[in-house]
Design a protein around this motif. Sequence first.
Motif, mmCIF file in Angstrom:
data_model
loop_
_atom_site.group_PDB
_atom_site.id
_atom_site.type_symbol
_atom_site.label_atom_id
_atom_site.label_comp_id
_atom_site.label_asym_id
_atom_site.label_seq_id
_atom_site.Cartn_x
_atom_site.Cartn_y
_atom_site.Cartn_z
ATOM 1 N N THR A 76 5.689 -80.536 -24.720
ATOM 2 C CA THR A 76 4.674 -80.972 -25.690
ATOM 3 C C THR A 76 4.219 -82.390 -25.377
ATOM 4 O OG1 THR A 76 6.474 -81.645 -27.158
ATOM 5 C CG2 THR A 76 5.499 -79.483 -27.532
ATOM 6 N N THR A 77 5.148 -83.205 -24.898
ATOM 7 C CA THR A 77 4.790 -84.583 -24.549
ATOM 8 C C THR A 77 4.197 -84.689 -23.158
ATOM 9 O OG1 THR A 77 7.103 -84.914 -23.888
ATOM 10 C CG2 THR A 77 6.473 -85.632 -26.089
ATOM 11 N N VAL A 78 4.209 -83.601 -22.386
ATOM 12 C CA VAL A 78 3.515 -83.586 -21.096
ATOM 13 C C VAL A 78 2.096 -83.047 -21.259
ATOM 14 C CG1 VAL A 78 3.504 -82.571 -18.790
ATOM 15 C CG2 VAL A 78 5.634 -83.409 -19.765
ATOM 16 N N LEU A 79 1.921 -82.121 -22.169
ATOM 17 C CA LEU A 79 0.591 -81.553 -22.379
ATOM 18 C C LEU A 79 -0.353 -82.553 -23.056
ATOM 19 C CD1 LEU A 79 1.546 -77.949 -23.560
ATOM 20 C CD2 LEU A 79 0.650 -78.631 -21.333
ATOM 21 N N LEU A 80 0.198 -83.410 -23.902
ATOM 22 C CA LEU A 80 -0.669 -84.352 -24.611
ATOM 23 C C LEU A 80 -1.337 -85.377 -23.690
ATOM 24 C CD1 LEU A 80 1.378 -84.827 -27.878
ATOM 25 C CD2 LEU A 80 -0.863 -83.780 -27.638
ATOM 26 N N PRO A 81 -0.719 -85.805 -22.566
ATOM 27 C CA PRO A 81 -1.485 -86.648 -21.639
ATOM 28 C C PRO A 81 -2.738 -85.969 -21.089
ATOM 29 C CG PRO A 81 0.838 -86.852 -21.182
ATOM 30 C CD PRO A 81 0.699 -85.765 -22.195
ATOM 31 N N ALA A 82 -2.739 -84.639 -21.082
ATOM 32 C CA ALA A 82 -3.929 -83.934 -20.619
ATOM 33 C C ALA A 82 -5.120 -84.209 -21.536
ATOM 34 C CB ALA A 82 -3.654 -82.440 -20.535
ATOM 35 N N VAL A 83 -4.841 -84.517 -22.797
ATOM 36 C CA VAL A 83 -5.931 -84.902 -23.701
ATOM 37 C C VAL A 83 -6.616 -86.170 -23.184
ATOM 38 C CG1 VAL A 83 -6.500 -85.610 -26.056
ATOM 39 C CG2 VAL A 83 -4.768 -83.838 -25.657
ATOM 40 N N GLY A 84 -5.804 -87.094 -22.665
ATOM 41 C CA GLY A 84 -6.385 -88.297 -22.074
ATOM 42 C C GLY A 84 -7.265 -87.990 -20.883
ATOM 43 N N LEU A 85 -6.855 -87.016 -20.057
ATOM 44 C CA LEU A 85 -7.689 -86.626 -18.919
ATOM 45 C C LEU A 85 -9.032 -86.072 -19.399
ATOM 46 C CD1 LEU A 85 -5.030 -84.838 -16.669
ATOM 47 C CD2 LEU A 85 -6.022 -87.110 -16.322
ATOM 48 N N ALA A 86 -9.010 -85.322 -20.495
ATOM 49 C CA ALA A 86 -10.261 -84.768 -21.020
ATOM 50 C C ALA A 86 -11.177 -85.850 -21.591
ATOM 51 C CB ALA A 86 -9.942 -83.725 -22.094
ATOM 52 N N ARG A 87 -10.589 -86.971 -22.009
ATOM 53 C CA ARG A 87 -11.386 -88.037 -22.621
ATOM 54 C C ARG A 87 -11.729 -89.155 -21.640
ATOM 55 N NH1 ARG A 87 -8.836 -89.319 -28.498
ATOM 56 N NH2 ARG A 87 -10.815 -90.420 -28.618
ATOM 57 N N GLU A 88 -11.330 -89.016 -20.382
ATOM 58 C CA GLU A 88 -11.622 -90.044 -19.380
ATOM 59 C C GLU A 88 -12.980 -89.780 -18.732
ATOM 60 O OE1 GLU A 88 -12.006 -92.987 -17.063
ATOM 61 O OE2 GLU A 88 -10.158 -92.931 -18.270
ATOM 62 N N PRO A 89 -13.913 -90.775 -18.789
ATOM 63 C CA PRO A 89 -15.252 -90.563 -18.212
ATOM 64 C C PRO A 89 -15.298 -90.716 -16.695
ATOM 65 C CG PRO A 89 -15.135 -92.723 -19.246
ATOM 66 C CD PRO A 89 -13.835 -92.047 -19.545
ATOM 67 N N ASP A 90 -14.362 -91.474 -16.124
ATOM 68 C CA ASP A 90 -14.386 -91.731 -14.686
ATOM 69 C C ASP A 90 -13.752 -90.556 -13.941
ATOM 70 O OD1 ASP A 90 -14.237 -92.620 -12.109
ATOM 71 O OD2 ASP A 90 -13.324 -94.560 -12.592
ATOM 72 N N PRO A 91 -14.517 -89.830 -13.120
ATOM 73 C CA PRO A 91 -13.953 -88.655 -12.430
ATOM 74 C C PRO A 91 -12.842 -89.012 -11.445
ATOM 75 C CG PRO A 91 -16.157 -89.147 -11.608
ATOM 76 C CD PRO A 91 -15.948 -90.019 -12.804
#
Length: 380
Positions: A27-42
């Motif tokens: 659960t604490t590994v999947l939540l960093p993926a939220v940050g990837l979805a919110r990052e504008p820089d590819p």
Amino acid sequence: MTVDPVDQRMRRARRVTLLSLATNVWTTVLLPAVGLAREPDPVRVVLGAVALAGFTVAQVAVLHAAVTPWLATAARRRRHLALAVAALLSLPLLGPVAAGAWPTWAWLGASLVGMTPLLFRPAAAAATGAGVLGAAVVVTVASGGPPATALLVTGGVGAGVALLTWVQVWFWDLLVDARQGQAARARLVVAEERLRFARDVHDLLGHDLTVIALKAELAERLAPVDGARAGREAAEARRLAASALTRVRAAVHGYRAVDLAEQAAAVGEVLRSSGVRCTVEPPTGELPAHVAADLAAVLREAGTNVLRHSRAGWCRIEFTRDDGAVTVTVRNDGVRGVGPDGFSGGLRGLADRLAPSGGRVRASAEEGVFSLVATVPVTP
């Protein structure tokens, strides 16, 4: 610690423990993926995804090692080292992702804190957790986020995950120790029987061999001066040797002869040592050797079926005798499937063995209870 990797119950418990551990930390590994979805820089998204994937692979390897006690120490250390390297690489690669908008690395830090009970003893785990918390605060502040977020996510959530992880690992270790104790107990029963037989043989042969040696020595000394007496002593030594050989053969025959009550007790002991509550109602009266041998074979097959083909919590072994026949009934719960396979090699083998003496065997399953019933005539 070691555990037989083919033990069915341990494999099931191992899978459940691994799934539970994975649920806690992922659960604490999947939540960093939220940050990837919110990052504008590819570019940051790609680098962060690579770091997160590497960390996840290393984490899976460590989780697997935690519930694989037969894994070599060197392989276990390599997995721990891979996790440490992945965690360090994630700092520059994943730390800047969604800076100020989402505590991306703080969630990864919570996962690390949650895994410390798998890696270290309590004191070292606490020190490591404090270091990870400090790194999370630095990364969060450097990326423009408030330090309270890192304290809450990495410290609070990570500590909760670590507590759950420790409890699960503790229970797993208890299960492994209990299983090893059961295996050791079964080995001890076999060793005690071997020692008993060795003592019996020693008691039988010790005195006789000592006397035979003395008689042979005396005959050797008398041979040059009194041939007749030497011959008598040699004949006495031969008689003692023949007598000793007869007694040893009788002992071995008695050891090999089937005592059905002992066989039933032994099967019950093995089942109990494997965690199955077993009740044995032993046979009464003397039975012909061929009947005891046939029923002993049924007991061995039934015990094997309980251990290998069921999830039994209880088992009952009962002997009855009437109408010139002896019947053994073995019942246990935890049966899997709808019933016995009519083409089972073990059951077919029993049927073939009992057939020449007029015996029969049948098996059935009803409401989760498996019954194996074998009947052998007392007289062919």
